[in-house]
Design an enzyme around this catalytic site. Structure first.
Site, PDB file in Angstrom:
ATOM      1  N   SER A 143      54.436  70.768  22.291  1.00 36.23           N
ATOM      2  CA  SER A 143      54.385  72.233  22.382  1.00 36.23           C
ATOM      3  C   SER A 143      54.831  72.877  21.082  1.00 36.23           C
ATOM      4  O   SER A 143      54.797  74.099  20.955  1.00 36.23           O
ATOM      5  CB  SER A 143      55.271  72.726  23.530  1.00 36.23           C
ATOM      6  OG  SER A 143      56.579  72.285  23.331  1.00 36.23           O
TER       7      SER A 143
ATOM      8  N   GLU B  10      45.799  75.204  24.903  1.00 36.57           N
ATOM      9  CA  GLU B  10      45.715  75.465  23.465  1.00 36.57           C
ATOM     10  C   GLU B  10      45.198  74.202  22.783  1.00 36.57           C
ATOM     11  O   GLU B  10      45.820  73.136  22.910  1.00 36.57           O
ATOM     12  CB  GLU B  10      47.089  75.848  22.904  1.00 36.57           C
ATOM     13  CG  GLU B  10      47.486  77.290  23.168  1.00 36.57           C
ATOM     14  CD  GLU B  10      48.826  77.652  22.534  1.00 36.57           C
ATOM     15  OE1 GLU B  10      49.774  76.865  22.677  1.00 36.57           O
ATOM     16  OE2 GLU B  10      48.936  78.706  21.894  1.00 36.57           O
TER      17      GLU B  10
ATOM     18  N   ASN C 245      53.553  80.288  22.196  1.00 33.76           N
ATOM     19  CA  ASN C 245      55.019  80.149  22.130  1.00 33.76           C
ATOM     20  C   ASN C 245      55.595  80.805  20.882  1.00 33.76           C
ATOM     21  O   ASN C 245      56.722  81.310  20.889  1.00 33.76           O
ATOM     22  CB  ASN C 245      55.417  78.675  22.194  1.00 33.76           C
ATOM     23  CG  ASN C 245      55.345  78.144  23.618  1.00 33.76           C
ATOM     24  OD1 ASN C 245      55.225  78.916  24.570  1.00 33.76           O
ATOM     25  ND2 ASN C 245      55.370  76.836  23.764  1.00 33.76           N
TER      26      ASN C 245
END
Ligand code: T1G
Length: 695
Positions: A408, A441, A479
């Protein structure tokens, strides 16, 4: 209209006039189709040799509905409600034979016909609420006359499609058959002819009984469910008009409500989202690039994410081999996956979990991945561990296989360099729970081959997810932007506004949760670990929410520990007021500034948009629409607002920039205006202009 440009064909088979709609790709009811249909019905009425008419769609559907590209422009005659009434007023019987979708105006055309046949697989519905609208061509007046109020309210407030079986059951259609719609429609028309079946006008049916309690309870439940959306409530008003007004007055009332909604920002936002859903996968660099095969997927790591990814693949028919370090890990993974699949069965998303489980293999030896087409690593977020895993994958996987990481935030370029095949390495950032969240993503590294990216988008489509192309940076698109608007919320706390006031304001803006409710849900340990990770590189002008660190040290981790920013127990969560002294300590003797809800929303959104502009500037997102799609599908941004970039354009970039410049006087580092935002304002442009330019 000349036949060449006319999307409507009129031919005859004996006494049956066959009216075929051919307007690819979805037989949208644009002006030419409406005009052609009107002329075809006139011709049918005048055709002495035609005693019944059959309306059928060409291609793989009946009608996809009104032409959404016409919305927002001045309406052009013939108007759809008038066309549906024209069909209903035909002097001889009209049959609609439906295959594939008959949606919105498409369903209304079918309701204007006197008889309706569907072939299996057909689906009906009124998805207008998904566009911020309601049916605008008589659907809310005719459907209740056929099915009763209940099914009409369900269909029009939810926008959910009805299967042909359900449509038959509730009386929306007369006949359900297998086979070719034209042939079956012709046979049905001839059968009706043989019976001397009359015209059978839905509009002439008696208005449904008006049950005030039913409408009151529908308004109450849909006000809660639709969370700020207006259209579902207007749909209830329109259906209620079918009980209280004669048909044409009801149609006029429906049209009034429809045209009102046509002018709302919610309609603009939801149609923006509708077209973005389709544009986001259209990347110039992928035109003509073929995806590689995708049948067997390897998943490395059977924790929450790995098991979720495996579940997502199994739910869509892929074969999965999951690798864990030992048998205990494999057992845990199998249990999690089995639980996920059983939950899908309970939710009606899966008929039976056995076939999916039969496609799952578990192993501790990477050799089991020798013929996998793609491997997705979902192990601990540590670069050394990732590199070790990718070394093993590189050694065993066949040439042409794709090596993906679910990291991530870690540097996908660095991971790719740890292999002999950097062109085959890509990031696939799933969002937890991976078998539920739609956003994926696709993190494209410097050397990722175009067909590897194309394969990632093909995987997303196969999994029923929405893929967004992202560049490599800490946090990619979502994020990275989240970290900034979350920091804005922390700053508002330090200035004197409480976390609970902020959450309330952000929920009122339309997000399902405020930032602190979200932190409690994710776990306050996640935030603490992220702050620890970034400590070494943190800019000294950044602020550290020391109260949050103290909460972590006290074991207040949010929902999972029973308390965080809120106390969790019986009933609704309540503010954890023991947090306030920690905030007071962090604030020291700073002067207090309690912001109003609108001010909270403005700062929160300005931070989101300012960082988004920097993400665009850095090339991490290719277009503003990619950011809108990311925030919609990964972060709960309200679809009826279209996305943060559309919100900014509609608010006005000059005013937004002025506010940021004003706040920069007190906090110059955090509120540094994005150069792209300054440039757009200077040039009098919008983020939308960048979407058009990138098309
Ligand atoms: N109008 C214009 N373009 C449309 C369209 C529409 N209704 N539907 C799809 N497209 C475009 C889409 O943008 C894409 O374009 C291409 O067609 C293929 O679409 C008065 C007011 C019908 C189930 O909401 O649900 O009727 O990207 O990839 O997967 O009461 O399209 O190729 O340039 O989605 O085969 C109500 C919306 C309108 C249906 C087919 N109808 N469409 O799915 O193709 S409001 C809808 C869909 C209304 C009346 C009210 C799906 C589909 P491009 P696609 P698909």
């Amino acid at each position: 209209m000349s036949q060449a440009s006319n999307p409507i064909r009129y031919d005859r088979d004996g006494a049956v006039a066959i009216i075929t709609i051919a307007n690819p790709p979805v037989n949208a009811l644009g002006q030419a189709v409406r005009q052609g249909l009107w002329e075809a019905i006139d011709r049918f009425d005048a055709d002495a040799d035609a005693r019944i008419a059959l309306i059928v769609g060409d291609g793989n559907l009946f009608l996809g509905g009104a032409d959404i590209t016409e919305f927002g422009k001045p309406p052009v005659e013939p108007y759809l409600p008038d066309l549906c009434t024209r069909i209903e007023d035909a002097t001889k019987p009209v049959v609609a034979a439906v295959h594939g979708p008959a949606l919105g105006g498409g369903c209304e055309i079918a309701l204007g016909a006197h008889y309706r046949l569907a072939v299996s697989g057909a689906r009906f519905g009124f998805p207008e609420v998904a566009l911020g609208l309601i049916p605008g061509a008589g659907g809310s007046q005719r459907m209740p006359r056929l099915t009763g109020v209940g099914p009409a309210l369900d269909a029009m407030c939810s926008g959910a499609p009805l299967s042909a079986e359900k449509a038959l059951k509730i009386g929306l259609i007369d006949r359900l058959v297998e086979g070719d719609p034209r042939a079956e429609g012709l046979a049905y028309a001839q059968e009706l002819l043989a019976q001397s079946a009359p015209t059978r006008r839905t509009g002439a049916l008696p208005a449904p009984a008006h049950d005030a309690d039913l409408f009151a309870s529908a308004r109450k439940s849909w006000a809660a469910k639709s969370r700020g959306q207006v259209a579902p409530l207007r749909a209830i008003d329109a259906v209620e008009a079918s009980c209280t007004l004669p048909l044409q007055e009801g149609i006029r009332e429906e049209r009034r409500l429809f045209l009102e909604l046509m002018e709302t920002p919610q309609r603009a936002g939801m149609i923006h989202a509708f077209f973005n859903d389709r544009k986001v996968a259209k990347l110039p660099e992928l035109q003509g690039i073929a995806a590689r095969s995708l049948d067997h997927v390897g998943v490395i790591g059977g924790g929450t994410m790995g098991a979720g990814i495996a579940t997502a693949c199994l739910l869509r028919g892929l074969t999965v081999t999951l690798i864990e370090q030992d048998d205990a890990g494999l057992d845990r993974a199998r249990q999690t996956i089995t639980g996920n699949l059983d939950a899908a069965v309970k939710r009606g998303k899966l008929a039976d979990s056995a076939p999916a489980l039969a496609r799952l293999s578990l192993a501790t030896d990477y050799a089991a991945l020798a013929d996998a087409d793609l491997a997705i690593e979902a192990v601990f977020e540590n670069m050394d561990v990732k590199k070790q895993v990718f070394g093993c994958l590189d050694a065993v996987m066949k040439p042409g296989a794709i090596l993906a990481t679910n990291t991530s935030y870690l540097d996908v370029n660095e991971i790719a360099q740890a292999t002999s095949r950097p062109g085959d390495v890509i990031g696939l950032h799933f969002f937890s729970p991976a078998h539920v969240m739609k956003l994926l993503e696709v993190v494209v590294a410097d050397q990722t081959a175009p067909e590897v990216t194309a394969t990632a988008f093909a995987l997303a489509k196969r999994l029923g997810k929405t893929a967004v192309k992202a560049g490599v940076c800490d946090g990619f698109i979502g994020n990275r932007i989240l970290a900034t608007y979350r920091a804005a919320a922390d700053r508002m706390i330090l200035a004197g506004t409480s976390p609970w006031q902020i959450d309330e304001a952000i929920r009122a803006f339309g997000l399902p949760m405020g930032p602190f409710e979200m932190s409690d849900l994710a776990g306050l340990d996640i935030g603490y670990m992220t702050r620890q990770r970034k400590a070494a590189t943190r800019d000294p002008r950044d602020i550290v929410p020391t109260w949050a660190d103290e909460m972590y040290h006290r074991g207040w981790l949010g929902r999972k520990s029973g308390s965080g920013y809120y106390c969790y127990g019986e009933g609704s969560p309540t503010p954890n007021l023991e947090v306030q002294p920690l905030i007071d300590a962090a604030r020291g003797d700073q002067s207090q500034q309690v912001l109003e809800p609108e001010q909270i929303q403005r700062r929160y959104m300005a931070a989101m948009v300012n960082e988004a502009a920097k993400v665009l500037e850095d090339g991490i997102a290719a277009r503003p629409l990619d950011i809108d799609v990311t925030l919609l599908y990964g972060y709960g941004f309200p679809r009826w607002r279209g996305g943060p970039m559309l919100w900014a354009d509609r608010e006005g970039l000059p005013g937004l920039l002025a506010d940021i410049q004003d706040w920069a006087r007190e906090d110059p580092w955090f509120w540094t205006p994005a150069p792209l935002l300054e440039r757009l304002v200077a040039e009098g442009k919008t983020f939308g202009d960048l979407n058009e330019g990138a098309a």
